[in-house]
Structure formats: C-alpha cells, structure tokens
Design an enzyme around this catalytic site. Structure first.
Site, PDB file in Angstrom:
ATOM      1  N   TYR A 198      -0.164  -2.441  -4.848  1.00 57.18           N
ATOM      2  CA  TYR A 198      -1.523  -2.203  -5.133  1.00 57.18           C
ATOM      3  C   TYR A 198      -1.609  -0.563  -5.691  1.00 57.18           C
ATOM      4  CZ  TYR A 198      -3.437  -6.392  -3.354  1.00 57.18           C
ATOM      5  OH  TYR A 198      -3.449  -7.736  -3.176  1.00 57.18           O
ATOM      6  N   HIS A 205     -11.330 -13.068 -10.025  1.00 57.83           N
ATOM      7  CA  HIS A 205     -11.514 -11.862 -10.965  1.00 57.83           C
ATOM      8  C   HIS A 205     -12.335 -12.204 -12.069  1.00 57.83           C
ATOM      9  CE1 HIS A 205      -7.796  -9.832  -8.913  1.00 57.83           C
ATOM     10  NE2 HIS A 205      -8.690  -9.996  -8.199  1.00 57.83           N
ATOM     11  N   HIS A 265      -3.561 -17.154 -10.628  1.00 54.65           N
ATOM     12  CA  HIS A 265      -4.320 -17.064  -8.968  1.00 54.65           C
ATOM     13  C   HIS A 265      -5.202 -17.891  -8.917  1.00 54.65           C
ATOM     14  CE1 HIS A 265      -1.975 -12.730  -8.909  1.00 54.65           C
ATOM     15  NE2 HIS A 265      -1.284 -13.621  -8.481  1.00 54.65           N
ATOM     16  N   GLU A 318      -4.512 -17.089  -3.299  1.00 55.70           N
ATOM     17  CA  GLU A 318      -4.614 -15.547  -2.446  1.00 55.70           C
ATOM     18  C   GLU A 318      -5.788 -15.533  -1.771  1.00 55.70           C
ATOM     19  OE1 GLU A 318      -4.712 -13.446  -6.430  1.00 55.70           O
ATOM     20  OE2 GLU A 318      -2.808 -12.450  -5.671  1.00 55.70           O
ATOM     21  N   ASP A 359     -14.562  -8.222  -6.683  1.00 53.01           N
ATOM     22  CA  ASP A 359     -13.128  -8.678  -6.205  1.00 53.01           C
ATOM     23  C   ASP A 359     -12.999  -8.882  -4.755  1.00 53.01           C
ATOM     24  OD1 ASP A 359     -10.706  -9.128  -5.819  1.00 53.01           O
ATOM     25  OD2 ASP A 359      -9.750  -7.502  -6.762  1.00 53.01           O
ATOM     26  N   HIS A 408      -1.520  -4.997 -11.489  1.00 53.54           N
ATOM     27  CA  HIS A 408      -2.708  -4.597 -12.175  1.00 53.54           C
ATOM     28  C   HIS A 408      -2.353  -3.309 -13.139  1.00 53.54           C
ATOM     29  CE1 HIS A 408      -4.546  -5.978  -7.661  1.00 53.54           C
ATOM     30  NE2 HIS A 408      -3.856  -6.835  -8.435  1.00 53.54           N
ATOM     31  N   ASP A 418      -6.696 -14.714 -12.767  1.00 49.64           N
ATOM     32  CA  ASP A 418      -7.098 -14.735 -11.477  1.00 49.64           C
ATOM     33  C   ASP A 418      -8.674 -15.367 -11.365  1.00 49.64           C
ATOM     34  OD1 ASP A 418      -8.531 -14.251  -9.001  1.00 49.64           O
ATOM     35  OD2 ASP A 418      -6.828 -13.035  -8.513  1.00 49.64           O
ATOM     36  N   ARG A 474       0.627  -1.248   0.021  1.00 54.98           N
ATOM     37  CA  ARG A 474       0.015  -0.051   0.118  1.00 54.98           C
ATOM     38  C   ARG A 474       0.948   1.241  -0.150  1.00 54.98           C
ATOM     39  NH1 ARG A 474      -4.892  -1.403  -0.436  1.00 54.98           N
ATOM     40  NH2 ARG A 474      -5.365  -3.556   0.614  1.00 54.98           N
ATOM     41  N   GLU A 533      -2.470  -8.525 -14.900  1.00 60.73           N
ATOM     42  CA  GLU A 533      -3.371  -9.431 -14.242  1.00 60.73           C
ATOM     43  C   GLU A 533      -4.805  -9.232 -14.779  1.00 60.73           C
ATOM     44  OE1 GLU A 533      -3.277  -9.532  -9.830  1.00 60.73           O
ATOM     45  OE2 GLU A 533      -4.906 -10.696  -9.540  1.00 60.73           O
ATOM     46  N   HIS A 544       4.608  -9.649  -6.815  1.00 61.43           N
ATOM     47  CA  HIS A 544       3.525  -8.852  -7.473  1.00 61.43           C
ATOM     48  C   HIS A 544       3.997  -7.587  -7.008  1.00 61.43           C
ATOM     49  CE1 HIS A 544      -0.677  -7.459  -7.268  1.00 61.43           C
ATOM     50  NE2 HIS A 544      -1.554  -8.603  -7.541  1.00 61.43           N
ATOM     51  N   HIS A 599     -11.906 -12.460  -2.315  1.00 58.46           N
ATOM     52  CA  HIS A 599     -11.621 -13.704  -2.646  1.00 58.46           C
ATOM     53  C   HIS A 599     -12.071 -14.432  -1.320  1.00 58.46           C
ATOM     54  CE1 HIS A 599      -7.447 -12.337  -4.674  1.00 58.46           C
ATOM     55  NE2 HIS A 599      -8.587 -11.738  -5.061  1.00 58.46           N
TER      56      HIS A 599
HETATM   57 ZN    ZN Z   1      -8.333 -10.016  -6.223  1.00 56.05          ZN
HETATM   58 FE    FE Z   2      -4.786 -11.970  -7.926  1.00 56.26          FE
HETATM   59 FE    FE Z   3      -3.409  -8.980  -7.861  1.00 58.88          FE
END
Ligand code: ZN
Ligand code: FE
Ligand code: FE
Length: 277
Positions: free
Chosen positions: A70, A179, A211, A256, A224, A107, A176, A37, A142, A67, A226
């Site tokens: 974000y 997603h 993912h 994830e 979104d 992303h 994913d 973050r 992704e 990864h 999970h």
């Molecule tokens: Zn996600």
């Molecule tokens: Fe993912």
């Molecule tokens: Fe991701």
C-alpha cells in the site's frame, strides 16, 4: 472452471500459501509481495517458487494475484517515495518471473493535492520506466474507491494511464466490487451496465482479475471499507450475479473480506454453491 480464493499471508512462502488455499477449498489466492505498509522483502527462494508451481499445476490452480504494498505511490509529491515505488515494482516483477501464472496488481496512486492530471502523468512516466519487453507478468491497475486523492476510481482515468504507456500489452485491470460501488458505479442496480461501461472505456479484454468484496458503505461514498460477503450494502444477490456473469466468469476471484481463514473457507463454500455458470 470457477477460480475462487482469498487474500493469504505470504509469511511462510509460496508453497505454504498453495497448501493453505487447498485447505479452504480455494484454487487461486492473493498475497502481498512484501510488507504491505513497509516494503521490506524476504530473500528470494527459487525452490519454494518451483514447489509452488508444481503444486499449482497438479491441482489446477488458476492465476494468482500478487498485490503491491500500500505504501507504493507512483504519483507522490515526494521524489524519494516515487523512486521507492519504482524500485519495488521493478524488483517485484523480476521475482514474479519465476511464478507460472500470476498477475501483479497495484493501486495507481494518490496525487496528494497535485491534481489528477499531474498524478496521471507521473503514473504513466513511472510505468514507462518500469515496464520492459521481457516482463511476462501482466501489471494490473486496481479500480479504486476514490478515497482522498486516489486516482483510478473512474474508468476514464485508467484509460488515460493505459493510453500513455508504450508497452500497453503489459497492462491490465483488476476490478474490485467494493471499490467500484463506493466510487459510484451502480454495481447493485445494474452490474451488466457497469461492465458495458468498462468495456466501452477500457475494454473487457484488459480485465484480468476480480476482488470480490461486499462494502460497509453506501454507493458513491468514496470510502473503501470492505465487508463480509452478503453482510454489506452490495448483498449476496449482487455478489452472486457478479460471479455468474458470463463475461467475467473465467477470471480469478479473490476475496478481501474481513475474515480469518475459517471465515474465508465458509465464503468460498457459499460462493461455490451459488455458482451456476
Ligand atoms: Zn479496498
Ligand atoms: Fe481490492
Ligand atoms: Fe488493493
């Protein structure tokens, strides 16, 4: 070989992640390259990276997934945010040159009201600026859920980005399962048809990682969120059909799901028991 693992904390470095992966029956894993973050990053530790490479080779690890944070948004409406994203990606990719088998997933971005076309153009421009011939780590877009103004929830959007990038050979995709179901692809009803569509629009040869997540929400919710394997709207049978699909069985699968280490170990054990290909 079944390459299965989960998202791990990068706090203690690469070797520690490799050992942690082994302790839960994993032979791949995913991690954030820096604070997810914020964006702050640890000092480069080449000895740790070399030690990880040795461990991974000894134990037959598959490709691992780095990864991006974000906060990275290559199509923000703020110039300094776009610039920050480019700097982070350049630095991450330079660091990853020291890892033997790794892909870099990010992303694609959120256009924050500027529109899909403008967003895609900005992502293309950024990638053309970041990618250089010497980079050996594949850079993966992704597949997103389509929450807010996210780009990358339609395979066509990924195609347009790839089409605009000069060094296409550096680009791939990470799919994913949460997603794409949230985005509206019929993962539950006909995952093979989803792969057909992906192959037609993007090309299965661009798919480098997966993912593996169940979803808390109904298909096409564009939410979104999970869920643990088998406890969401996808369900265990769907997840099992994904890991056993011969067209993608060679990929590294990273969980994830909302779990602690023990929960991940159980999911890995469950999936290993259900793997048939
Ligand atoms: Zn996600
Ligand atoms: Fe993912
Ligand atoms: Fe991701």
């Amino acid at each position: 070989m079944f390459y299965i693992g989960c998202h791990l904390s990068a706090t203690n470095g690469y070797l520690a992640m490799g050992k942690e992966a082994l302790s839960i029956g994993a032979n791949t894993f995913q991690f954030f390259t820096r604070n997810p973050r914020g964006g702050s990053v640890k000092a480069l530790d080449l000895d740790d990276m070399a030690a990880y490479n040795r461990l991974a080779n000894e134990h037959g690890f598959g490709t691992i997934v780095a990864h991006a944070p974000y906060t990275l948004n290559l199509c923000s409406d703020k110039l300094r945010v776009r610039e920050f994203g480019r700097e982070v990606m350049r630095d991450d990719l330079e660091r990853l040159q020291n890892i033997d088998r790794v892909v870099y997933n990010f992303h694609p971005g959120s256009h924050v009201g500027q529109g899909e076309d403008a967003g895609i153009e900005m992502i293309i421009e950024a990638l053309n600026d970041i990618l250089t011939e010497d980079i050996k780590t594949p850079v993966l877009l992704e597949t997103m859920a389509g929450k807010g103004s996210e780009i990358g929830y339609k395979f066509e959007q990924l195609r347009r980005i790839i089409d605009g990038v000069h060094l296409k050979s550096k680009l791939g995709v990470c799919m994913d399962s949460c997603h794409i179901s949230d985005a509206g692809y019929d993962v539950i009803g006909d995952f093979d048809a989803v792969l057909d569509e992906f192959d037609r629009i993007v090309g299965l040869e661009r798919l480098y990682a997966f993912h593996l997540n169940d979803s808390k929400n109904d298909p096409a919710s564009r939410k979104d969120r999970h869920e643990k394997i088998g406890e969401g709207t996808l369900g265990l049978d769907t997840i099992v059909s994904i890991i056993n699909n011969p067209r993608i069985a060679h990929l590294p699968f990273a969980l994830e799901t909302p779990n602690d280490l023990n929960g991940y170990a159980k999911e890995i054990e469950l999936l290993r028991a259900r793997r048939t290909v």
